[in-house]
Motif scaffolding. Structure first.
Motif, mmCIF file in Angstrom:
data_model
loop_
_atom_site.group_PDB
_atom_site.id
_atom_site.type_symbol
_atom_site.label_atom_id
_atom_site.label_comp_id
_atom_site.label_asym_id
_atom_site.label_seq_id
_atom_site.Cartn_x
_atom_site.Cartn_y
_atom_site.Cartn_z
ATOM 1 N N ALA A 215 -15.307 5.227 -8.738
ATOM 2 C CA ALA A 215 -15.476 4.069 -9.608
ATOM 3 C C ALA A 215 -14.240 3.815 -10.460
ATOM 4 N N PHE A 216 -13.453 4.839 -10.719
ATOM 5 C CA PHE A 216 -12.285 4.696 -11.568
ATOM 6 C C PHE A 216 -11.023 4.671 -10.720
ATOM 7 N N ALA A 217 -10.321 3.572 -10.807
ATOM 8 C CA ALA A 217 -9.074 3.435 -10.060
ATOM 9 C C ALA A 217 -7.904 3.702 -10.994
ATOM 10 N N GLU A 218 -6.842 4.237 -10.430
ATOM 11 C CA GLU A 218 -5.627 4.442 -11.203
ATOM 12 C C GLU A 218 -4.712 3.243 -10.990
ATOM 13 N N GLU A 219 -3.996 2.885 -12.033
ATOM 14 C CA GLU A 219 -3.080 1.757 -11.960
ATOM 15 C C GLU A 219 -1.853 2.122 -11.122
ATOM 16 N N VAL A 220 -1.389 1.162 -10.345
ATOM 17 C CA VAL A 220 -0.126 1.289 -9.616
ATOM 18 C C VAL A 220 0.829 0.310 -10.291
ATOM 19 N N SER A 221 1.862 0.838 -10.937
ATOM 20 C CA SER A 221 2.798 -0.015 -11.668
ATOM 21 C C SER A 221 3.689 -0.806 -10.711
ATOM 22 N N ALA A 222 4.344 -1.820 -11.238
ATOM 23 C CA ALA A 222 5.279 -2.618 -10.442
ATOM 24 C C ALA A 222 6.416 -1.737 -9.913
ATOM 25 N N ASP A 223 6.876 -0.785 -10.715
ATOM 26 C CA ASP A 223 7.942 0.122 -10.275
ATOM 27 C C ASP A 223 7.468 1.027 -9.132
ATOM 28 N N GLU A 224 6.234 1.509 -9.220
ATOM 29 C CA GLU A 224 5.683 2.342 -8.149
ATOM 30 C C GLU A 224 5.520 1.541 -6.862
ATOM 31 N N ALA A 225 5.077 0.294 -6.993
ATOM 32 C CA ALA A 225 4.934 -0.562 -5.816
ATOM 33 C C ALA A 225 6.293 -0.831 -5.190
ATOM 34 N N ARG A 226 7.300 -1.103 -6.010
ATOM 35 C CA ARG A 226 8.659 -1.339 -5.523
ATOM 36 C C ARG A 226 9.173 -0.122 -4.749
ATOM 37 N N THR A 227 8.986 1.068 -5.335
ATOM 38 C CA THR A 227 9.443 2.303 -4.692
ATOM 39 C C THR A 227 8.717 2.521 -3.366
ATOM 40 N N ALA A 228 7.419 2.256 -3.333
ATOM 41 C CA ALA A 228 6.650 2.428 -2.095
ATOM 42 C C ALA A 228 7.189 1.515 -0.997
ATOM 43 N N VAL A 229 7.489 0.267 -1.329
ATOM 44 C CA VAL A 229 7.996 -0.672 -0.331
ATOM 45 C C VAL A 229 9.417 -0.295 0.085
ATOM 46 N N GLU A 230 10.242 0.129 -0.859
ATOM 47 C CA GLU A 230 11.600 0.580 -0.501
ATOM 48 C C GLU A 230 11.533 1.760 0.470
ATOM 49 N N ASN A 231 10.631 2.696 0.202
ATOM 50 C CA ASN A 231 10.474 3.847 1.098
ATOM 51 C C ASN A 231 9.940 3.420 2.462
ATOM 52 N N TRP A 232 9.011 2.468 2.476
ATOM 53 C CA TRP A 232 8.459 1.949 3.731
ATOM 54 C C TRP A 232 9.562 1.301 4.550
ATOM 55 N N LEU A 233 10.394 0.503 3.912
ATOM 56 C CA LEU A 233 11.508 -0.137 4.628
ATOM 57 C C LEU A 233 12.491 0.915 5.153
ATOM 58 N N ALA A 234 12.823 1.904 4.321
ATOM 59 C CA ALA A 234 13.776 2.942 4.709
ATOM 60 C C ALA A 234 13.243 3.830 5.828
ATOM 61 N N MET B 63 9.600 -1.871 11.520
ATOM 62 C CA MET B 63 10.278 -2.314 12.744
ATOM 63 C C MET B 63 9.521 -3.426 13.460
ATOM 64 N N GLY B 64 8.211 -3.492 13.323
ATOM 65 C CA GLY B 64 7.445 -4.565 13.939
ATOM 66 C C GLY B 64 7.643 -5.900 13.231
ATOM 67 N N CYS B 65 8.243 -5.849 12.069
ATOM 68 C CA CYS B 65 8.518 -7.053 11.275
ATOM 69 C C CYS B 65 10.034 -7.175 11.151
ATOM 70 N N SER B 66 10.671 -7.699 12.164
ATOM 71 C CA SER B 66 12.135 -7.688 12.212
ATOM 72 C C SER B 66 12.775 -8.384 11.012
ATOM 73 N N ASP B 67 12.131 -9.412 10.467
ATOM 74 C CA ASP B 67 12.699 -10.080 9.299
ATOM 75 C C ASP B 67 12.730 -9.169 8.078
ATOM 76 N N LEU B 68 11.769 -8.269 7.985
ATOM 77 C CA LEU B 68 11.700 -7.364 6.839
ATOM 78 C C LEU B 68 12.495 -6.088 7.052
ATOM 79 N N ALA B 69 12.573 -5.620 8.291
ATOM 80 C CA ALA B 69 13.147 -4.308 8.589
ATOM 81 C C ALA B 69 14.558 -4.138 8.045
ATOM 82 N N ALA B 70 15.362 -5.174 8.090
ATOM 83 C CA ALA B 70 16.744 -5.074 7.609
ATOM 84 C C ALA B 70 16.883 -5.576 6.185
ATOM 85 N N GLY B 71 15.771 -5.772 5.489
ATOM 86 C CA GLY B 71 15.821 -6.345 4.149
ATOM 87 C C GLY B 71 15.868 -5.317 3.045
#
Length: 87
Positions: free
Chosen positions: A12-31, A36-44
């Motif tokens: 029932a209790f969710a923890e907040e995901v900050s904007a910085d944490e979301a940014r880091t998660a996406v940077e790590n996902w890209l790296a 790769m299935g999203c060629s426009d994003l893969a090199a971004g």
């Protein structure tokens, strides 16, 4: 029955995901090459994060903008702003 009640209470209790944490998660996902299935994003690269919240504080999410090295828009990735909700 008691175990189900305890599990429900824990979820029932969710923890907040900050904007910085979301940014880091996406940077790590890209790296990681997972985009790769999203060629426009893969090199971004991440160029910004906008956070949104629905009425009454529900439906919180982050939209992470992706740009190419030349500054061109590549797209965006949406992440949840809490650990309980799936984007």
């Amino acid at each position: 029955m008691a175990a189900a009640a305890c599990l429900s209470a824990a979820l029932a209790f969710a923890e907040e995901v900050s904007a910085d944490e979301a940014r880091t998660a996406v940077e790590n996902w890209l790296a990681s090459g997972a985009a790769m299935g999203c060629s426009d994003l893969a090199a971004g690269i991440v160029s910004g994060v906008d956070s949104y919240e629905g009425s009454g504080g529900t439906g919180r999410f982050h939209a992470i903008s992706i740009r190419g090295e030349d500054g061109s828009k590549r797209g965006y990735v949406v992440t949840s702003a809490e650990t309980k909700m799936t984007p």
